[in-house]
Design a protein around this motif. Structure first.
Motif, PDB file in Angstrom:
ATOM      1  N   PRO A 114       0.811  -1.224   0.000  1.00 11.16           N
ATOM      2  CA  PRO A 114       0.000   0.000   0.000  1.00 11.16           C
ATOM      3  C   PRO A 114       0.848   1.281   0.000  1.00 11.16           C
ATOM      4  O   PRO A 114       0.538   2.225  -0.725  1.00 11.16           O
ATOM      5  CB  PRO A 114      -0.798  -0.092   1.308  1.00 11.16           C
ATOM      6  N   LEU A 115       1.933   1.280   0.766  1.00 11.15           N
ATOM      7  CA  LEU A 115       2.773   2.488   0.816  1.00 11.15           C
ATOM      8  C   LEU A 115       3.404   2.786  -0.536  1.00 11.15           C
ATOM      9  O   LEU A 115       3.467   3.948  -0.962  1.00 11.15           O
ATOM     10  CB  LEU A 115       3.888   2.319   1.842  1.00 11.15           C
ATOM     11  N   GLY A 116       3.856   1.740  -1.220  1.00 14.53           N
ATOM     12  CA  GLY A 116       4.475   1.935  -2.528  1.00 14.53           C
ATOM     13  C   GLY A 116       3.489   2.541  -3.511  1.00 14.53           C
ATOM     14  O   GLY A 116       3.820   3.462  -4.269  1.00 14.53           O
ATOM     15  N   ILE A 117       2.241   2.040  -3.477  1.00 16.65           N
ATOM     16  CA  ILE A 117       1.217   2.562  -4.389  1.00 16.65           C
ATOM     17  C   ILE A 117       0.890   4.003  -4.029  1.00 16.65           C
ATOM     18  O   ILE A 117       0.797   4.879  -4.902  1.00 16.65           O
ATOM     19  CB  ILE A 117      -0.056   1.685  -4.318  1.00 16.65           C
ATOM     20  N   LEU A 118       0.772   4.251  -2.723  1.00 23.36           N
ATOM     21  CA  LEU A 118       0.433   5.598  -2.264  1.00 23.36           C
ATOM     22  C   LEU A 118       1.478   6.625  -2.707  1.00 23.36           C
ATOM     23  O   LEU A 118       1.146   7.686  -3.239  1.00 23.36           O
ATOM     24  CB  LEU A 118       0.314   5.597  -0.736  1.00 23.36           C
ATOM     25  N   THR A 119       2.777   6.286  -2.519  1.00 25.49           N
ATOM     26  CA  THR A 119       3.815   7.256  -2.885  1.00 25.49           C
ATOM     27  C   THR A 119       3.822   7.490  -4.389  1.00 25.49           C
ATOM     28  O   THR A 119       4.055   8.599  -4.843  1.00 25.49           O
ATOM     29  CB  THR A 119       5.212   6.774  -2.458  1.00 25.49           C
ATOM     30  N   ALA A 120       3.554   6.439  -5.168  1.00 31.63           N
ATOM     31  CA  ALA A 120       3.549   6.624  -6.616  1.00 31.63           C
ATOM     32  C   ALA A 120       2.368   7.494  -7.037  1.00 31.63           C
ATOM     33  O   ALA A 120       2.482   8.348  -7.913  1.00 31.63           O
ATOM     34  CB  ALA A 120       3.478   5.273  -7.315  1.00 31.63           C
ATOM     35  N   LYS A 121       1.216   7.270  -6.371  1.00 29.97           N
ATOM     36  CA  LYS A 121       0.010   8.023  -6.701  1.00 29.97           C
ATOM     37  C   LYS A 121       0.198   9.510  -6.426  1.00 29.97           C
ATOM     38  O   LYS A 121      -0.246  10.362  -7.186  1.00 29.97           O
ATOM     39  CB  LYS A 121      -1.126   7.493  -5.819  1.00 29.97           C
ATOM     40  N   LYS A 122       0.835   9.807  -5.330  1.00 35.83           N
ATOM     41  CA  LYS A 122       1.013  11.209  -4.920  1.00 35.83           C
ATOM     42  C   LYS A 122       2.414  11.685  -5.297  1.00 35.83           C
ATOM     43  O   LYS A 122       3.045  12.402  -4.529  1.00 35.83           O
ATOM     44  CB  LYS A 122       0.842  11.339  -3.407  1.00 35.83           C
ATOM     45  N   GLU A 123       2.930  11.262  -6.420  1.00 33.34           N
ATOM     46  CA  GLU A 123       4.309  11.565  -6.775  1.00 33.34           C
ATOM     47  C   GLU A 123       4.619  13.057  -6.657  1.00 33.34           C
ATOM     48  O   GLU A 123       3.873  13.884  -7.175  1.00 33.34           O
ATOM     49  CB  GLU A 123       4.595  11.112  -8.212  1.00 33.34           C
ATOM     50  N   GLY A 124       5.723  13.351  -5.972  1.00 30.45           N
ATOM     51  CA  GLY A 124       6.148  14.737  -5.846  1.00 30.45           C
ATOM     52  C   GLY A 124       5.444  15.498  -4.734  1.00 30.45           C
ATOM     53  O   GLY A 124       5.868  16.573  -4.352  1.00 30.45           O
TER      54      GLY A 124
END
Lengths: 312, 261
Positions: A114-124
């Motif tokens: 979940p964390l990996g997906i979250l960081t990619a979703k909110k990139e930057g």
């Protein structure tokens, strides 16, 4: 099918090579097991007699095949230090290490995906930067120091567990798991960081693909694109990565068992190395090596089911 | 926006590394106390002005010990990486440039070695050649060879097809000259990055080995060794463990922040 046969063939060869190297490595050491077990004060005759009995006068290849034959039949030899069969020593400690590894893997998967997906979703964005900062920092912490911090914070300050008081699973399974969660966290946290980082870049790479643009132009919702299309493709390289992580977890448990005083394989390995108890060292190293090789094998097979392109 | 963010990381990393290097340099030239001097009157003292990091169970000054320990850890890490990079580069250069069956065989061995956790291999080595500072350097150095060899090899394979290599060949340059004068300088960015990652891994590996008491042996102090000595006093003197631990974390973090750039 042909692919699987080929992989099995490589697996057998690799396992054979690994066991040969493990065996040979310990033949280089000056002084043989006869001298080690009888001590330096033993008479020449006594040492010779024991050598004959242990079959040390045979040539290296004969000894290797005897050793590997015995090992395959479940006869792992005898420990010098404990005067016990290696099999019972290793067998007693194996469940501890297995549980520790299993718990760490569960923790890593539950948190990192979940964390990996979250960081990619909110990139930057802020969350992405915060998580990236935390993952960078946690990768810099040596696992045993993290273990000490966890002992200090959760053991001494918050008193969620009693440091050093290991509970046997046969005595109280709930308490055992409760205790094991903390060492598992110490192994898991740096690995979580690695998996998050890897998954994040994998998802971002997929998001730039043409099929994502097509899906967007068809008017699909961002979440549908992410979970139905992108994630499937993004997880493929992550699986290989997790196989590497599993090998690392086995190695990490060697150190973490020492920090938390767990009676596992890693601790047995370290004491056996200090006491030059080679029969035990050989078997544990062979065991860990076999786990690494077999995990890699399983991942290879899994990989070609998920992504048939690799078969070509 | 992104470039600036990366830049900030780079600056923070550089500042951390400079501070650590300064700390090391001071430690080599001068320590506030004798790192091995014991004093029963000041056992396990909390950090104070005289002893900024406190004292340990023998009343030794922790700051002085961390300074000496850090230089041991750095020495081990630098020599390890030097061995790994030198041999690894040579192996990678030859196998990448010539290819053939030798390349095939060496790369298979390489794959085998890299799939095993390095701490396990290091333990095998140490159980054969015995613990100690120099043995750890040799063991870790050899274990680091395959990762360098692999990186350099793939660089050589792609670079050897470039026009400048063909040019040099036409001008009659020898293979060795092409490899080390023409191709090698072009691998610099990759090599530097491999060296920094290797350095971090070496610091962590040394700390792990010494923590298991199979690495650096007393009277040599090392950060990992200090951590293992500090563990029994975690409850009564937590500062003992914090000082060496934080130095390790800052070192690794600083190097990896700079490397990301």
């Amino acid at each position: 099918m042909k692919y699987i046969m080929k992989r099995i063939y490589t697996l057998v060869i690799t396992l054979f090579m690994v066991s040969f190297l493990t065996f040979i490595a310990f033949q280089v050491i000056p002084g043989d097991s006869a001298v080690t077990s009888l001590g330096t004060n033993a008479t020449e005759e006594a040492i010779d007699a024991l050598r004959e009995e242990l079959g040390l006068n045979e040539n290296v290849l004969v000894r290797f095949f005897t050793w590997i034959g015995n090992t395959l039949q479940g006869d792992f030899g005898k420990s010098f230090q404990y005067e016990l069969p290696v099999k019972s020593l290793v067998g007693d400690r194996m469940p501890v290490t297995l549980w520790l590894s299993l718990l760490s893997i569960i923790i890593i998967l539950i948190v990192s995906i979940p964390l990996g997906i979250l960081t990619a979703k909110k990139e930057g964005g802020f969350i992405d930067r915060l998580i990236t900062l935390i993952t960078n920092t946690s990768m810099a912490i040596p696992p045993f120091f993290l273990g000490m911090i966890i002992t200090l914070v959760f053991g001494f300050v918050l008193k969620w567990f009693i440091p050093g008081r290991y509970v046997n699973p046969s005595d109280n399974f709930g308490q055992f798991i409760r205790f094991m969660i903390f060492p598992a966290l110490a192994i898991g946290i740096p690995k979580i960081a690695m998996v998050v980082k890897f998954l994040r870049s994998s998802v971002l790479r997929q998001l730039k693909q043409d099929y994502v643009r097509t899906a967007r132009s068809k008017g699909q919702k961002e979440n549908t694109i992410l979970y139905r299309h992108v994630l499937k493709n993004a997880l493929i390289p992550v699986i290989t990565f997790i196989a590497m992580v599993i090998a690392d977890i086995m190695a990490g448990s060697i150190i973490i068992e020492q920090v938390f005083g767990l009676p596992g394989l890693g601790r047995l390995l370290v004491t056996s190395i200090s006491n030059r108890d080679y029969p035990v060292v050989q078997i544990i190293i062979l065991y860990i090596a076999a786990v690494v090789v077999i995990v890699n094998f399983i991942v290879d097979i899994l990989y070609q089911y998920i992504d048939p392109r690799v078969r070509v | 926006m992104k470039a600036r963010y990366k830049n900030i990381n780079f600056i923070i990393g550089t500042v951390i590394i400079c501070l650590i290097l300064l700390f090391l340099l001071i430690g080599i030239l001068h320590t506030p106390f004798d790192p091995n001097e014991m004093n029963g009157a000041i056992k396990n003292m909390a950090p104070s002005l005289a002893h900024p990091f406190g004292t340990d169970n023998f009343g030794r000054d922790i700051l002085s010990r961390v300074m000496v320990g850090a230089s041991t850890t750095f020495l081990v890490a630098i020599l390890t990486v030097a061995i790994g990079a030198a041999i690894g580069t040579a192996v990678g250069a030859f196998t990448g440039y010539y290819g053939g069956w030798l390349d095939e065989v060496i790369m298979r061995i390489n794959d085998g070695v890299t799939s095993f956790p390095s701490i396990l291999l290091a333990l095998v080595f140490v159980s054969i050649i015995g613990p100690g500072k120099y043995n750890v350097i040799i063991a870790l150095g050899i274990i680091f060879v395959p990762s360098f060899a692999r990186v350099i090899r793939s660089e050589f394979i792609s670079l050897k097809q470039m026009d400048f290599v063909k040019n040099a060949k036409l001008m009659g340059a020898s293979d060795l000259r092409i490899m080390f004068v023409h191709i090698l300088p072009n691998t610099k960015p990759i090599l530097v990055s491999a060296i920094t990652i290797g350095f971090n891994n070496a610091v962590l590996a040394e700390a792990g080995m010494s923590y298991l008491q199979l690495g650096v042996q007393p009277p040599d102090a090392s950060l990992g060794r200090m951590l293992s000595e500090a563990q029994p006093y975690l409850m009564n003197a937590p500062w003992y463990a914090m000082a060496p631990g934080i130095v390790i974390i800052l070192t690794v973090l600083g190097v990896s922040l700079v490397n990301e750039q």
